[in-house]
Design a protein around this motif. Structure first.
Motif, mmCIF file in Angstrom:
data_model
loop_
_atom_site.group_PDB
_atom_site.id
_atom_site.type_symbol
_atom_site.label_atom_id
_atom_site.label_comp_id
_atom_site.label_asym_id
_atom_site.label_seq_id
_atom_site.Cartn_x
_atom_site.Cartn_y
_atom_site.Cartn_z
ATOM 1 N N ILE A 135 0.687 -1.236 -0.431
ATOM 2 C CA ILE A 135 -0.206 0.089 -0.244
ATOM 3 C C ILE A 135 1.122 1.159 0.065
ATOM 4 C CG2 ILE A 135 -1.748 1.313 1.214
ATOM 5 C CD1 ILE A 135 -2.775 -1.312 2.341
ATOM 6 N N GLU A 136 1.908 1.224 1.068
ATOM 7 C CA GLU A 136 2.842 2.502 0.955
ATOM 8 C C GLU A 136 3.923 2.581 -0.250
ATOM 9 O OE1 GLU A 136 3.321 4.391 3.356
ATOM 10 O OE2 GLU A 136 1.461 3.754 4.443
ATOM 11 N N SER A 137 4.021 1.320 -1.251
ATOM 12 C CA SER A 137 4.311 2.072 -2.759
ATOM 13 C C SER A 137 3.432 2.342 -3.849
ATOM 14 C CB SER A 137 4.710 0.568 -2.148
ATOM 15 O OG SER A 137 5.751 -0.164 -4.328
ATOM 16 N N GLN A 138 2.072 1.739 -3.371
ATOM 17 C CA GLN A 138 1.312 2.759 -4.810
ATOM 18 C C GLN A 138 1.120 4.118 -3.320
ATOM 19 O OE1 GLN A 138 -2.146 -0.147 -3.633
ATOM 20 N NE2 GLN A 138 -1.008 -1.454 -5.185
ATOM 21 N N LYS A 139 0.963 4.335 -2.474
ATOM 22 C CA LYS A 139 0.863 5.376 -2.267
ATOM 23 C C LYS A 139 1.797 6.365 -2.400
ATOM 24 C CE LYS A 139 -1.410 4.729 1.842
ATOM 25 N NZ LYS A 139 -1.568 5.387 3.803
ATOM 26 N N THR A 140 3.375 6.197 -2.592
ATOM 27 C CA THR A 140 4.238 6.439 -3.074
ATOM 28 C C THR A 140 3.950 6.946 -4.520
ATOM 29 O OG1 THR A 140 5.774 5.831 -1.188
ATOM 30 C CG2 THR A 140 6.365 7.176 -3.865
ATOM 31 N N GLU A 141 3.730 5.532 -5.206
ATOM 32 C CA GLU A 141 3.144 5.986 -7.101
ATOM 33 C C GLU A 141 2.148 6.486 -7.344
ATOM 34 O OE1 GLU A 141 2.500 2.378 -9.198
ATOM 35 O OE2 GLU A 141 4.321 1.110 -7.815
ATOM 36 N N HIS A 142 0.954 7.146 -6.335
ATOM 37 C CA HIS A 142 0.056 7.726 -6.449
ATOM 38 C C HIS A 142 0.803 9.561 -6.708
ATOM 39 C CE1 HIS A 142 -2.598 4.712 -8.245
ATOM 40 N NE2 HIS A 142 -2.696 3.915 -6.704
ATOM 41 N N GLN A 143 1.744 9.137 -5.238
ATOM 42 C CA GLN A 143 1.600 10.849 -5.570
ATOM 43 C C GLN A 143 2.702 10.821 -6.017
ATOM 44 O OE1 GLN A 143 3.080 10.101 -1.161
ATOM 45 N NE2 GLN A 143 1.401 10.382 -0.619
ATOM 46 N N ASN A 144 3.672 10.652 -6.529
ATOM 47 C CA ASN A 144 4.131 10.711 -7.966
ATOM 48 C C ASN A 144 3.524 11.197 -9.147
ATOM 49 O OD1 ASN A 144 7.197 10.516 -6.012
ATOM 50 N ND2 ASN A 144 7.276 8.627 -6.792
ATOM 51 N N THR A 145 2.877 10.135 -9.456
ATOM 52 C CA THR A 145 1.911 10.576 -10.302
ATOM 53 C C THR A 145 0.848 11.819 -10.566
ATOM 54 O OG1 THR A 145 1.600 8.563 -11.361
ATOM 55 C CG2 THR A 145 0.108 9.814 -11.883
ATOM 56 N N ILE A 146 0.747 11.740 -8.951
ATOM 57 C CA ILE A 146 -0.189 13.163 -8.564
ATOM 58 C C ILE A 146 1.089 14.149 -8.869
ATOM 59 C CG2 ILE A 146 -1.084 14.563 -7.656
ATOM 60 C CD1 ILE A 146 -2.400 12.782 -5.925
ATOM 61 N N ALA A 147 2.143 14.196 -8.685
ATOM 62 C CA ALA A 147 3.112 15.865 -8.663
ATOM 63 C C ALA A 147 3.221 16.177 -9.902
ATOM 64 C CB ALA A 147 4.243 15.423 -8.294
ATOM 65 N N ASP A 148 3.386 14.653 -11.007
ATOM 66 C CA ASP A 148 3.881 14.882 -12.847
ATOM 67 C C ASP A 148 2.495 15.719 -13.457
ATOM 68 O OD1 ASP A 148 6.196 14.103 -12.366
ATOM 69 O OD2 ASP A 148 5.731 11.761 -13.000
ATOM 70 N N LEU A 149 1.560 14.842 -12.795
ATOM 71 C CA LEU A 149 0.198 15.878 -13.406
ATOM 72 C C LEU A 149 0.524 17.708 -13.295
ATOM 73 C CD1 LEU A 149 -2.440 13.059 -12.724
ATOM 74 C CD2 LEU A 149 -1.351 13.336 -15.051
ATOM 75 N N GLU A 150 0.128 17.761 -11.717
ATOM 76 C CA GLU A 150 0.296 19.258 -11.292
ATOM 77 C C GLU A 150 1.131 19.569 -12.068
ATOM 78 O OE1 GLU A 150 0.536 18.964 -6.818
ATOM 79 O OE2 GLU A 150 -1.311 18.670 -6.723
ATOM 80 N N SER A 151 2.540 19.225 -12.753
ATOM 81 C CA SER A 151 3.847 19.921 -13.098
ATOM 82 C C SER A 151 3.376 19.765 -14.425
ATOM 83 C CB SER A 151 4.505 18.999 -13.188
ATOM 84 O OG SER A 151 5.848 19.562 -13.760
ATOM 85 N N GLN A 152 2.622 19.154 -15.737
ATOM 86 C CA GLN A 152 2.260 19.082 -16.833
ATOM 87 C C GLN A 152 0.994 20.154 -16.560
ATOM 88 O OE1 GLN A 152 1.154 15.856 -17.664
ATOM 89 N NE2 GLN A 152 2.888 14.468 -17.749
ATOM 90 N N GLU A 153 -0.050 20.506 -15.249
ATOM 91 C CA GLU A 153 -0.587 21.001 -15.528
ATOM 92 C C GLU A 153 0.130 22.731 -16.005
ATOM 93 O OE1 GLU A 153 -5.144 22.464 -12.808
ATOM 94 O OE2 GLU A 153 -3.621 21.340 -11.990
#
Length: 172
Positions: A135-153
């Motif tokens: 779960i922690e690994s998946q949370k980290t992946e999701h947080q990284n994805t969110i950060a990438d999306l925010e950067s793209q935005e």
């Protein structure tokens, strides 16, 4: 045996871990004292559906008997682990599961039940720890994805602002 039943009884005995191992698989894989192991097996067979627990295979297709054979289980243990249906076996027509239970004067029963409970709890804690890590690994992946999306935005907003400035400049 009362402790095992109070804690979860059959559900804990037949529950499988991520490798498909039941408590009986685990016990047969860790055999080191044949007398105690035989008593524990008898206890598990008393609590669970005998035919199912004896023939249940793990993810590698191995039964508790396969584990006991590899680990050097005694003839008594191998005999206990032979698949059978006591109620439907004509040779045992007058028997019931009570012949699998250690005698009442066997003072090792409480220890055996406690040891089984401890093993089951240890397996459950390990499974829980594995799931928490996942779960922690998946949370980290999701947080990284969110950060990438925010950067793209942010980049898109800058591009839009640049285009709007260019449109205003061109329209003048």
């Amino acid at each position: 045996m009362k402790i095992l039943i109070d804690v979860g009884g059959k559900e804990l005995v037949v529950a499988k871990n991520y490798n498909g191992d039941t408590a009986l698989h685990f016990l047969c894989h860790t055999i080191n004292n044949h007398t105690k192991a035989a008593n524990k097996i008898k206890l598990m067979l008393h609590v669970a559906d005998t035919e199912t627990i004896l023939t249940d295979k793990d993810n590698d297709g191995e039964t508790p008997l396969d584990y006991a054979t590899v680990r050097g289980g005694s003839d008594e243990i191998k005999a206990l682990l032979q698949p059978r249906t006591i109620k439907n076996d004509p040779a045992n027509a007058n028997d019931d599961a009570s012949n699998l239970v250690p005698p009442a004067d066997d003072h090792d029963n409480d220890t055996t039940a406690t040891e089984i409970q401890d093993q089951l709890l240890q397996a459950a804690k390990q499974r829980n720890a594995d799931l928490e890590t996942q779960i922690e690994s998946q949370k980290t992946e999701h947080q990284n994805t969110i950060a990438d999306l925010e950067s793209q935005e942010t980049e898109h907003q800058k591009t839009i602002a640049d285009l709007e400035t260019e449109i205003v400049f061109l329209s003048e």
